[in-house]
Write an enzyme that holds these catalytic residues in place. Sequence first.
Site, mmCIF file in Angstrom:
data_model
loop_
_atom_site.group_PDB
_atom_site.id
_atom_site.type_symbol
_atom_site.label_atom_id
_atom_site.label_comp_id
_atom_site.label_asym_id
_atom_site.label_seq_id
_atom_site.Cartn_x
_atom_site.Cartn_y
_atom_site.Cartn_z
ATOM 1 N N VAL A 61 0.807 -1.231 0.000
ATOM 2 C CA VAL A 61 0.000 0.000 0.000
ATOM 3 C C VAL A 61 0.835 1.274 0.000
ATOM 4 C CG1 VAL A 61 -2.047 -1.030 1.085
ATOM 5 C CG2 VAL A 61 -0.272 -0.009 2.538
ATOM 6 N N ASN A 87 -7.255 -0.848 5.243
ATOM 7 C CA ASN A 87 -7.072 -1.591 6.495
ATOM 8 C C ASN A 87 -5.617 -1.954 6.787
ATOM 9 O OD1 ASN A 87 -7.931 -3.695 8.650
ATOM 10 N ND2 ASN A 87 -6.877 -4.939 7.111
ATOM 11 N N TYR A 152 3.196 4.970 15.663
ATOM 12 C CA TYR A 152 1.869 4.381 15.430
ATOM 13 C C TYR A 152 0.798 5.410 15.764
ATOM 14 C CZ TYR A 152 -1.861 0.823 15.506
ATOM 15 O OH TYR A 152 -3.001 0.089 15.256
ATOM 16 N N THR A 187 -5.800 -10.456 16.920
ATOM 17 C CA THR A 187 -5.349 -10.737 15.546
ATOM 18 C C THR A 187 -3.853 -11.064 15.604
ATOM 19 O OG1 THR A 187 -4.584 -8.494 15.066
ATOM 20 C CG2 THR A 187 -6.930 -8.929 14.669
ATOM 21 N N THR A 190 -1.652 -8.224 17.200
ATOM 22 C CA THR A 190 -1.516 -8.093 18.655
ATOM 23 C C THR A 190 -0.829 -9.328 19.248
ATOM 24 O OG1 THR A 190 -3.816 -8.805 18.782
ATOM 25 C CG2 THR A 190 -3.388 -6.479 19.101
HETATM 26 P P1 NAP Z 1 -2.641 -7.862 10.995
HETATM 27 O O1 NAP Z 1 -3.206 -9.077 11.601
HETATM 28 O O2 NAP Z 1 -1.174 -7.611 11.138
HETATM 29 O O3 NAP Z 1 -3.039 -7.781 9.438
HETATM 30 C C1 NAP Z 1 -2.594 -6.707 8.647
HETATM 31 C C2 NAP Z 1 -2.131 -7.219 7.307
HETATM 32 O O4 NAP Z 1 -1.584 -6.110 6.571
HETATM 33 C C3 NAP Z 1 -1.010 -8.265 7.425
HETATM 34 O O5 NAP Z 1 -1.213 -9.324 6.538
HETATM 35 C C4 NAP Z 1 0.215 -7.433 7.045
HETATM 36 O O6 NAP Z 1 1.304 -8.203 6.569
HETATM 37 C C5 NAP Z 1 -0.369 -6.545 5.977
HETATM 38 N N1 NAP Z 1 0.542 -5.456 5.603
HETATM 39 C C6 NAP Z 1 1.592 -4.944 6.312
HETATM 40 N N2 NAP Z 1 2.242 -4.020 5.588
HETATM 41 C C7 NAP Z 1 1.600 -3.931 4.390
HETATM 42 C C8 NAP Z 1 1.791 -3.160 3.228
HETATM 43 N N3 NAP Z 1 2.829 -2.299 3.109
HETATM 44 N N4 NAP Z 1 0.940 -3.303 2.191
HETATM 45 C C9 NAP Z 1 -0.074 -4.199 2.281
HETATM 46 N N5 NAP Z 1 -0.320 -4.969 3.346
HETATM 47 C C10 NAP Z 1 0.512 -4.829 4.402
HETATM 48 O O7 NAP Z 1 -3.373 -6.561 11.573
HETATM 49 P P2 NAP Z 1 -4.859 -6.362 12.178
HETATM 50 O O8 NAP Z 1 -4.755 -6.467 13.646
HETATM 51 O O9 NAP Z 1 -5.850 -7.144 11.421
HETATM 52 O O10 NAP Z 1 -5.008 -4.806 11.870
HETATM 53 C C11 NAP Z 1 -5.664 -4.278 10.723
HETATM 54 C C12 NAP Z 1 -5.771 -2.771 10.892
HETATM 55 O O11 NAP Z 1 -6.446 -2.478 12.122
HETATM 56 C C13 NAP Z 1 -4.422 -2.061 10.987
HETATM 57 O O12 NAP Z 1 -4.492 -0.824 10.314
HETATM 58 C C14 NAP Z 1 -4.240 -1.839 12.476
HETATM 59 O O13 NAP Z 1 -3.388 -0.750 12.772
HETATM 60 C C15 NAP Z 1 -5.662 -1.591 12.897
HETATM 61 N N6 NAP Z 1 -5.899 -1.841 14.327
HETATM 62 C C16 NAP Z 1 -5.700 -3.086 14.861
HETATM 63 C C17 NAP Z 1 -5.911 -3.282 16.219
HETATM 64 C C18 NAP Z 1 -5.715 -4.602 16.897
HETATM 65 O O14 NAP Z 1 -5.781 -4.641 18.142
HETATM 66 N N7 NAP Z 1 -5.466 -5.688 16.187
HETATM 67 C C19 NAP Z 1 -6.337 -2.202 17.013
HETATM 68 C C20 NAP Z 1 -6.534 -0.970 16.438
HETATM 69 C C21 NAP Z 1 -6.315 -0.794 15.084
HETATM 70 P P3 NAP Z 1 2.549 -8.499 7.611
HETATM 71 O O15 NAP Z 1 1.989 -9.379 8.677
HETATM 72 O O16 NAP Z 1 3.564 -9.137 6.740
HETATM 73 O O17 NAP Z 1 2.958 -7.159 8.152
#
Ligand code: NAP
Length: 245
Positions: A61, A87, A152, A187, A190
Amino acid sequence: MGKLDHKVAIITGAAQGIGAATAQLFIKEGAFVVLTDVQDDKGKALAKSLGDKAIYMHHDVSIRKDWEHVLKETEKLFGPVSILINNAGIVIQKSLEEYTDEDFHKLYMINQFGVYLGMMVTYPSMEKVGRGAIVNISSTSGFRGKAGLMGYNASKFAVRGMTKSAALDFASKNIRVNSVHPGFINTPMTLDHISDEYKEKAMKDTPLGRGGEPEEVAQMILFLSCDDSSFSTGSEFITDGGRLA
Ligand code: NAP
């Protein structure tokens, strides 16, 4: 009838976590879904399991050329886009002493610049449809500071602000833009990147006393992507078990 029948959606970071749960829900609701990520094996396997209305594309992205490629291929396969879920994101948790300029820059490029690129590259496609819904995933870290999360925090506050200016810019094009602010969600992000000490604190800090599930955030994203939220734009939608209350 599904809530997203005939709609074409791009979901970034969809190989796992919140993005994957959203892709699964969107397929159930009738959308054509383009799942994008940098984790190709996982993304391909998930898209395959979702059937003919889902496809996976490799997509960093933070790179404009990748966005342009994804949009071109999406339009060729399914037609113009009416839903974008920005996302994809990363977290880097480090003490101030360990923090580097590279860490800050990486967080900026993926979490903030990636969201900007997504909106700028896809809105002309939404104009062809005559309407659109963009959902930017911020965080409770877009509302308050947390030690160890300076970059972040900066990126998630920025997503909240960019959502508001984009909503004002795009309103005349009938494109709605909202942000979602998850609290602590179970996820891979975390599980793999957050310290046990922080997790314990987050649970104590969450009135509902548990981490959220990605499917619970996906329901909020669905609401903002479909006509159920037709009069909402430029707003923040919190799904955090009461943490910010
Ligand atoms: P996740 O499990 O890490 O999934 C995110 C996905 O995005 C992973 O497959 C990751 O790959 C991929 N990614 C990383 N860098 C990228 C790039 N440059 N281009 C395209 N894809 C990329 O995260 P999640 O917990 O589902 O979080 C999704 C969103 O919610 C994020 O924006 C996060 O900041 C936000 N969020 C999450 C939480 C939480 O508690 N989980 C709380 C608040 C906000 P890699 O694993 O290889 O990096």
